[in-house]
Design a protein around this motif. Structure first.
Motif, PDB file in Angstrom:
ATOM      1  N   SER A 162      -6.384   1.555   6.129  1.00 34.27           N
ATOM      2  CA  SER A 162      -6.675   2.680   6.353  1.00 34.27           C
ATOM      3  C   SER A 162      -5.796   3.520   7.535  1.00 34.27           C
ATOM      4  O   SER A 162      -5.597   2.679   8.426  1.00 34.27           O
ATOM      5  CB  SER A 162      -8.307   2.826   6.582  1.00 34.27           C
ATOM      6  N   TYR A 163      -5.860   4.864   7.285  1.00 37.99           N
ATOM      7  CA  TYR A 163      -5.163   5.462   8.333  1.00 37.99           C
ATOM      8  C   TYR A 163      -6.092   6.884   8.547  1.00 37.99           C
ATOM      9  O   TYR A 163      -6.414   7.810   7.724  1.00 37.99           O
ATOM     10  CB  TYR A 163      -3.798   6.024   7.996  1.00 37.99           C
ATOM     11  N   THR A 164      -6.362   6.752   9.850  1.00 37.87           N
ATOM     12  CA  THR A 164      -7.220   8.289  10.372  1.00 37.87           C
ATOM     13  C   THR A 164      -6.271   9.133  11.061  1.00 37.87           C
ATOM     14  O   THR A 164      -5.609   8.382  12.326  1.00 37.87           O
ATOM     15  CB  THR A 164      -8.472   7.790  11.166  1.00 37.87           C
ATOM     16  N   LEU A 165      -6.089  10.476  10.962  1.00 38.77           N
ATOM     17  CA  LEU A 165      -5.626  11.264  12.007  1.00 38.77           C
ATOM     18  C   LEU A 165      -6.370  12.398  12.218  1.00 38.77           C
ATOM     19  O   LEU A 165      -7.196  12.982  11.482  1.00 38.77           O
ATOM     20  CB  LEU A 165      -4.426  11.874  11.093  1.00 38.77           C
ATOM     21  N   TRP A 166      -6.694  12.257  13.740  1.00 38.40           N
ATOM     22  CA  TRP A 166      -7.671  13.381  14.367  1.00 38.40           C
ATOM     23  C   TRP A 166      -6.857  14.886  14.714  1.00 38.40           C
ATOM     24  O   TRP A 166      -5.677  14.865  14.809  1.00 38.40           O
ATOM     25  CB  TRP A 166      -8.328  12.807  15.610  1.00 38.40           C
ATOM     26  N   ARG A 167      -7.820  15.739  14.745  1.00 39.45           N
ATOM     27  CA  ARG A 167      -7.318  17.044  14.868  1.00 39.45           C
ATOM     28  C   ARG A 167      -6.175  17.458  13.866  1.00 39.45           C
ATOM     29  O   ARG A 167      -5.321  17.961  13.926  1.00 39.45           O
ATOM     30  CB  ARG A 167      -6.738  17.392  16.163  1.00 39.45           C
ATOM     31  N   CYS A 168      -6.714  16.935  12.465  1.00 38.71           N
ATOM     32  CA  CYS A 168      -6.098  17.331  11.423  1.00 38.71           C
ATOM     33  C   CYS A 168      -6.313  18.519  10.513  1.00 38.71           C
ATOM     34  O   CYS A 168      -7.672  18.646  10.263  1.00 38.71           O
ATOM     35  CB  CYS A 168      -6.070  15.972  10.314  1.00 38.71           C
ATOM     36  N   LEU A 169      -5.702  19.405  10.187  1.00 36.42           N
ATOM     37  CA  LEU A 169      -6.090  20.678   9.579  1.00 36.42           C
ATOM     38  C   LEU A 169      -5.599  20.465   8.023  1.00 36.42           C
ATOM     39  O   LEU A 169      -5.990  21.496   7.259  1.00 36.42           O
ATOM     40  CB  LEU A 169      -5.267  21.849   9.890  1.00 36.42           C
ATOM     41  N   GLY A 170      -5.462  19.374   7.406  1.00 37.78           N
ATOM     42  CA  GLY A 170      -4.970  19.032   6.038  1.00 37.78           C
ATOM     43  C   GLY A 170      -3.579  19.114   5.918  1.00 37.78           C
ATOM     44  O   GLY A 170      -2.885  19.336   6.632  1.00 37.78           O
ATOM     45  N   GLY A 171      -3.005  18.595   4.783  1.00 39.77           N
ATOM     46  CA  GLY A 171      -1.727  18.389   4.399  1.00 39.77           C
ATOM     47  C   GLY A 171      -1.451  17.150   3.725  1.00 39.77           C
ATOM     48  O   GLY A 171      -2.099  16.921   2.487  1.00 39.77           O
ATOM     49  N   GLN A 172      -0.294  16.280   3.920  1.00 40.77           N
ATOM     50  CA  GLN A 172       0.048  15.154   3.331  1.00 40.77           C
ATOM     51  C   GLN A 172       0.448  13.872   3.876  1.00 40.77           C
ATOM     52  O   GLN A 172       0.890  14.168   5.058  1.00 40.77           O
ATOM     53  CB  GLN A 172       1.425  15.476   2.260  1.00 40.77           C
ATOM     54  N   PHE A 173      -0.211  12.883   3.404  1.00 44.44           N
ATOM     55  CA  PHE A 173       0.244  11.651   4.195  1.00 44.44           C
ATOM     56  C   PHE A 173       1.540  11.036   3.141  1.00 44.44           C
ATOM     57  O   PHE A 173       1.159  10.865   1.981  1.00 44.44           O
ATOM     58  CB  PHE A 173      -0.923  10.658   4.225  1.00 44.44           C
ATOM     59  N   ARG A 250       3.545  -4.397   2.290  1.00 43.28           N
ATOM     60  CA  ARG A 250       4.226  -4.129   3.804  1.00 43.28           C
ATOM     61  C   ARG A 250       4.209  -2.606   3.581  1.00 43.28           C
ATOM     62  O   ARG A 250       4.505  -1.975   2.687  1.00 43.28           O
ATOM     63  CB  ARG A 250       5.477  -4.862   4.161  1.00 43.28           C
ATOM     64  N   VAL A 251       3.752  -1.883   4.662  1.00 45.42           N
ATOM     65  CA  VAL A 251       4.236  -0.565   4.890  1.00 45.42           C
ATOM     66  C   VAL A 251       5.158  -0.469   5.984  1.00 45.42           C
ATOM     67  O   VAL A 251       5.208  -0.789   7.030  1.00 45.42           O
ATOM     68  CB  VAL A 251       2.896   0.068   5.840  1.00 45.42           C
ATOM     69  N   THR A 252       6.106   0.363   5.271  1.00 46.08           N
ATOM     70  CA  THR A 252       7.325   0.547   6.080  1.00 46.08           C
ATOM     71  C   THR A 252       7.501   1.871   6.783  1.00 46.08           C
ATOM     72  O   THR A 252       8.384   2.006   7.773  1.00 46.08           O
ATOM     73  CB  THR A 252       8.627   0.354   4.997  1.00 46.08           C
ATOM     74  N   ARG A 253       6.707   2.910   6.551  1.00 45.56           N
ATOM     75  CA  ARG A 253       6.729   4.115   7.224  1.00 45.56           C
ATOM     76  C   ARG A 253       5.348   4.697   6.796  1.00 45.56           C
ATOM     77  O   ARG A 253       4.737   4.531   5.909  1.00 45.56           O
ATOM     78  CB  ARG A 253       7.770   4.969   6.740  1.00 45.56           C
ATOM     79  N   PHE A 254       5.036   5.583   7.940  1.00 46.02           N
ATOM     80  CA  PHE A 254       3.802   6.443   7.540  1.00 46.02           C
ATOM     81  C   PHE A 254       4.049   7.780   8.277  1.00 46.02           C
ATOM     82  O   PHE A 254       4.313   7.908   9.639  1.00 46.02           O
ATOM     83  CB  PHE A 254       2.652   5.771   8.141  1.00 46.02           C
ATOM     84  N   ASP A 255       3.894   8.713   7.520  1.00 45.32           N
ATOM     85  CA  ASP A 255       4.335  10.214   8.010  1.00 45.32           C
ATOM     86  C   ASP A 255       3.103  11.244   7.618  1.00 45.32           C
ATOM     87  O   ASP A 255       2.491  11.128   6.730  1.00 45.32           O
ATOM     88  CB  ASP A 255       5.697  10.677   7.637  1.00 45.32           C
ATOM     89  N   TYR A 256       2.992  12.049   8.488  1.00 45.67           N
ATOM     90  CA  TYR A 256       1.921  13.260   8.318  1.00 45.67           C
ATOM     91  C   TYR A 256       2.793  14.604   8.114  1.00 45.67           C
ATOM     92  O   TYR A 256       3.486  14.952   9.061  1.00 45.67           O
ATOM     93  CB  TYR A 256       0.862  13.142   9.101  1.00 45.67           C
ATOM     94  N   ARG A 257       2.447  15.398   7.346  1.00 42.26           N
ATOM     95  CA  ARG A 257       2.903  16.689   6.975  1.00 42.26           C
ATOM     96  C   ARG A 257       1.667  17.780   6.882  1.00 42.26           C
ATOM     97  O   ARG A 257       1.157  17.815   5.911  1.00 42.26           O
ATOM     98  CB  ARG A 257       4.055  16.960   6.006  1.00 42.26           C
ATOM     99  N   PRO A 258       1.609  18.636   8.093  1.00 42.66           N
ATOM    100  CA  PRO A 258       0.539  19.686   7.897  1.00 42.66           C
ATOM    101  C   PRO A 258       0.877  20.640   6.726  1.00 42.66           C
ATOM    102  O   PRO A 258       2.042  20.896   6.214  1.00 42.66           O
ATOM    103  CB  PRO A 258       0.502  20.135   9.039  1.00 42.66           C
ATOM    104  N   ASP A 259      -0.256  21.346   6.256  1.00 42.81           N
ATOM    105  CA  ASP A 259      -0.180  22.468   5.179  1.00 42.81           C
ATOM    106  C   ASP A 259       0.794  23.553   5.931  1.00 42.81           C
ATOM    107  O   ASP A 259       0.432  23.751   7.179  1.00 42.81           O
ATOM    108  CB  ASP A 259      -1.437  23.055   5.087  1.00 42.81           C
ATOM    109  N   GLY A 260       1.309  24.208   5.150  1.00 40.74           N
ATOM    110  CA  GLY A 260       2.082  25.620   5.564  1.00 40.74           C
ATOM    111  C   GLY A 260       3.124  25.124   6.449  1.00 40.74           C
ATOM    112  O   GLY A 260       4.102  25.871   7.111  1.00 40.74           O
TER     113      GLY A 260
END
Length: 260
Positions: A162-173, A250-260
């Protein structure tokens, strides 16, 4: 007798030296005082232990760096070692603040964490081998920005991660996923769940590497996604190695892109 003593003493000293160097290398890959050299011995560095990886990484850094104290073991992780000053702590689910057992926010000028936890601060230094990262804390408040669970230091997952991101307004993992050819002979399925919703699915063949992008939305102050992997395998049973872990992908990368 003196001759026998000398003959026995030399290889014994060599063995003790080799053993000591081996133990040291488990927790440190460079200079032993690398943290004190960055922040000074009188600074206060709060160390966060997730229970993931080799405990020698934390033990060695506490021993050789005066600034590292205390160690906080997070969310029920087993304590590092009896000789290391430490106390329990937890991550506030709504804010990401690290709270001590008395409920107060942990405060320190700097914080040290393993790759499982990314902090809301400026990266000051890192040990490239062990993955430990030293952060400068804004406003001396120790706060977690993101946390991975169920992912080993060598990037393998278990049956679930699992991955948890705080102060997140939504978007894409976006997650990079790889399947190992010699460990698996049939395709694997990775299902992504956010909250109570299934938000994505990926099927990957042994030896392949793919990316999975899924939408996330904030719930309770954070965004989270869980990856469920099937089938899994135990290297000791399949390959005859000493590795008895139940492995997924294996997890090779993990990125977050917010909405907008």
């Amino acid at each position: 007798m003196l001759g026998w003593f000398i003959l026995l003493q030399v290889p014994l000293e060599r063995q003790m030296k080799a053993t000591s160097q081996g133990v040291l290398q488990q927790g440190l890959s460079g200079r032993r005082e690398w943290i004190d050299e960055k922040v000074g011995g009188n600074a206060r560095v709060a160390a966060l232990w997730t229970g993931n990886g080799n405990p020698m990484t934390m033990i060695q850094n506490v021993f050789f760096n005066r600034s590292v104290h205390p160690v906080f073991f997070l969310d029920g992780a087993a304590p590092v070692a009896a000789l290391v000053p430490q106390q329990s702590a937890s991550i506030d689910a709504a804010t990401g603040d690290v709270r001590a057992a008395d409920g107060k926010t942990v405060r320190a000028d700097y914080a040290l964490s393993d790759p499982q936890v990314k902090l809301s601060g400026e990266e000051v230094a890192r040990d490239p081998t062990t993955g430990l990262v030293l952060y400068r804390m804004p406003g001396d408040q120790v706060r977690v920005r993101a946390r991975a669970a169920g992912v080993y230091p060598d990037s393998w997952t278990g049956p679930e991660a699992s991955y948890t991101l705080w102060r997140c307004l939504g978007g894409q993992f976006t997650v990079g996923i790889a399947s190992q050819a010699d460990l698996f002979t049939t395709p694997q399925t990775v299902t992504a769940v956010s909250g109570q919703r299934s938000v994505g699915r990926l099927r990957i063949r042994p030896g392949q590497e793919k990316t999975l992008t899924v939408p996330v939305r904030p719930e309770g102050g954070h965004c989270a996604v869980t990856l469920r992997v099937t089938p899994t395998a135990v290297p000791a049973q399949v390959l005859g190695t000493p590795d008895t872990r139940v492995l997924g992908v294996r997890v090779t990368r993990f990125d977050y892109r917010p909405d907008g």
